[in-house]
Design a protein around this motif. Structure first.
Motif, PDB file in Angstrom:
ATOM      1  N   SER A 262       0.841  -1.195   0.000  1.00 36.23           N
ATOM      2  CA  SER A 262       0.000   0.000   0.000  1.00 36.23           C
ATOM      3  C   SER A 262       0.876   1.243   0.000  1.00 36.23           C
ATOM      4  CB  SER A 262      -0.888   0.024   1.235  1.00 36.23           C
ATOM      5  OG  SER A 262      -1.714  -1.120   1.264  1.00 36.23           O
ATOM      6  N   LEU A 263       0.368   2.321  -0.555  1.00 35.29           N
ATOM      7  CA  LEU A 263       1.088   3.585  -0.585  1.00 35.29           C
ATOM      8  C   LEU A 263       1.465   3.993   0.839  1.00 35.29           C
ATOM      9  CD1 LEU A 263       2.012   5.892  -2.456  1.00 35.29           C
ATOM     10  CD2 LEU A 263      -0.172   7.006  -2.004  1.00 35.29           C
ATOM     11  N   GLY A 264       2.724   4.315   1.055  1.00 31.64           N
ATOM     12  CA  GLY A 264       3.212   4.734   2.367  1.00 31.64           C
ATOM     13  C   GLY A 264       3.584   3.610   3.303  1.00 31.64           C
ATOM     14  N   GLN A 265       3.324   2.368   2.900  1.00 36.91           N
ATOM     15  CA  GLN A 265       3.633   1.211   3.742  1.00 36.91           C
ATOM     16  C   GLN A 265       5.141   0.971   3.757  1.00 36.91           C
ATOM     17  OE1 GLN A 265       1.859  -2.382   2.262  1.00 36.91           O
ATOM     18  NE2 GLN A 265       2.236  -3.510   4.135  1.00 36.91           N
ATOM     19  N   SER A 266       5.671   0.627   4.911  1.00 35.48           N
ATOM     20  CA  SER A 266       7.084   0.279   5.013  1.00 35.48           C
ATOM     21  C   SER A 266       7.310  -1.103   4.409  1.00 35.48           C
ATOM     22  CB  SER A 266       7.540   0.292   6.472  1.00 35.48           C
ATOM     23  OG  SER A 266       8.913  -0.012   6.543  1.00 35.48           O
ATOM     24  N   ILE A 267       8.273  -1.185   3.505  1.00 35.58           N
ATOM     25  CA  ILE A 267       8.594  -2.439   2.827  1.00 35.58           C
ATOM     26  C   ILE A 267      10.064  -2.741   3.054  1.00 35.58           C
ATOM     27  CG2 ILE A 267       8.661  -3.632   0.594  1.00 35.58           C
ATOM     28  CD1 ILE A 267       6.669  -1.494  -0.401  1.00 35.58           C
ATOM     29  N   SER A 268      10.373  -3.998   3.351  1.00 33.26           N
ATOM     30  CA  SER A 268      11.762  -4.429   3.507  1.00 33.26           C
ATOM     31  C   SER A 268      12.145  -5.325   2.340  1.00 33.26           C
ATOM     32  CB  SER A 268      11.942  -5.200   4.813  1.00 33.26           C
ATOM     33  OG  SER A 268      11.731  -4.354   5.912  1.00 33.26           O
TER      34      SER A 268
ATOM     35  N   ALA B 194      21.439  -8.764   3.860  1.00 35.18           N
ATOM     36  CA  ALA B 194      21.383  -7.307   3.867  1.00 35.18           C
ATOM     37  C   ALA B 194      19.922  -6.914   3.720  1.00 35.18           C
ATOM     38  CB  ALA B 194      22.211  -6.728   2.724  1.00 35.18           C
ATOM     39  N   ILE B 195      19.432  -6.075   4.621  1.00 32.37           N
ATOM     40  CA  ILE B 195      18.023  -5.683   4.612  1.00 32.37           C
ATOM     41  C   ILE B 195      17.922  -4.173   4.433  1.00 32.37           C
ATOM     42  CG2 ILE B 195      15.858  -5.664   5.905  1.00 32.37           C
ATOM     43  CD1 ILE B 195      16.953  -8.126   7.449  1.00 32.37           C
ATOM     44  N   PHE B 196      17.161  -3.771   3.411  1.00 33.15           N
ATOM     45  CA  PHE B 196      16.909  -2.359   3.131  1.00 33.15           C
ATOM     46  C   PHE B 196      15.411  -2.115   3.253  1.00 33.15           C
ATOM     47  CE2 PHE B 196      15.597   0.873   0.035  1.00 33.15           C
ATOM     48  CZ  PHE B 196      16.309   1.962   0.504  1.00 33.15           C
ATOM     49  N   SER B 197      15.032  -1.078   4.000  1.00 31.69           N
ATOM     50  CA  SER B 197      13.613  -0.766   4.180  1.00 31.69           C
ATOM     51  C   SER B 197      13.319   0.640   3.693  1.00 31.69           C
ATOM     52  CB  SER B 197      13.221  -0.875   5.657  1.00 31.69           C
ATOM     53  OG  SER B 197      13.400  -2.189   6.122  1.00 31.69           O
ATOM     54  N   THR B 198      12.110   0.819   3.156  1.00 32.49           N
ATOM     55  CA  THR B 198      11.660   2.134   2.706  1.00 32.49           C
ATOM     56  C   THR B 198      10.141   2.218   2.776  1.00 32.49           C
ATOM     57  OG1 THR B 198      11.756   3.779   0.928  1.00 32.49           O
ATOM     58  CG2 THR B 198      11.542   1.469   0.257  1.00 32.49           C
ATOM     59  N   SER B 199       9.659   3.429   2.952  1.00 32.43           N
ATOM     60  CA  SER B 199       8.217   3.675   2.865  1.00 32.43           C
ATOM     61  C   SER B 199       7.965   4.808   1.869  1.00 32.43           C
ATOM     62  CB  SER B 199       7.643   4.021   4.241  1.00 32.43           C
ATOM     63  OG  SER B 199       8.306   5.150   4.779  1.00 32.43           O
ATOM     64  N   ASP B 200       8.968   5.107   1.041  1.00 32.14           N
ATOM     65  CA  ASP B 200       8.919   6.248   0.127  1.00 32.14           C
ATOM     66  C   ASP B 200       8.527   5.894  -1.300  1.00 32.14           C
ATOM     67  OD1 ASP B 200       9.694   7.939   2.176  1.00 32.14           O
ATOM     68  OD2 ASP B 200      11.824   7.773   1.706  1.00 32.14           O
ATOM     69  N   LEU B 201       7.996   4.708  -1.550  1.00 37.43           N
ATOM     70  CA  LEU B 201       7.636   4.345  -2.914  1.00 37.43           C
ATOM     71  C   LEU B 201       6.324   5.011  -3.319  1.00 37.43           C
ATOM     72  CD1 LEU B 201       8.492   0.538  -2.945  1.00 37.43           C
ATOM     73  CD2 LEU B 201       9.834   2.424  -3.878  1.00 37.43           C
ATOM     74  N   SER B 202       6.308   5.562  -4.520  1.00 36.17           N
ATOM     75  CA  SER B 202       5.082   6.154  -5.057  1.00 36.17           C
ATOM     76  C   SER B 202       4.188   5.037  -5.589  1.00 36.17           C
ATOM     77  CB  SER B 202       5.429   7.130  -6.180  1.00 36.17           C
ATOM     78  OG  SER B 202       6.118   6.454  -7.213  1.00 36.17           O
ATOM     79  N   ALA B 203       2.951   5.377  -5.915  1.00 36.50           N
ATOM     80  CA  ALA B 203       2.034   4.393  -6.499  1.00 36.50           C
ATOM     81  C   ALA B 203       2.570   3.954  -7.850  1.00 36.50           C
ATOM     82  CB  ALA B 203       0.642   4.992  -6.638  1.00 36.50           C
TER      83      ALA B 203
END
Length: 85
Positions: free
Chosen positions: A23-29, A68-77
């Motif tokens: 979902s938009l704004g969801q944190s993804i690893s 190695a784990i990278f997380s972000t919640s900055d993905l656009s739709a």
């Protein structure tokens, strides 16, 4: 006299996303699991570069298990190309 050749081991990598879709704004690893190919027995060391849509998003050191784990919640739709190198 003994001649000895030491070669760098080759590696394999698995790449896993915590959510797909998300979902938009969801944190993804994103997890890169790096392992040495036989006959090597060691756990790889180094840094994994994560790219999103061709742009570097981050660099993460491999942990003691080769992950190695990278997380972000900055993905656009929309659809994104995620790469680990």
């Amino acid at each position: 006299t003994l001649g000895l050749v030491v070669s760098q081991a080759t590696t394999s990598m698995q790449f896993i996303s915590s959510y797909n879709p998300s979902s938009l704004g969801q944190s993804i690893s994103f997890t890169a699991i790096v392992s040495a190919n036989p006959p090597a027995l060691s756990i790889p060391e180094g840094v994994v570069e994560f790219k999103i849509n061709g742009k570097t998003a981050g660099h993460v050191n491999l942990d003691s298990l080769g992950n190695a784990i990278f997380s972000t919640s900055d993905l656009s739709a929309g659809t994104h190309a995620i790469v680990a190198i």
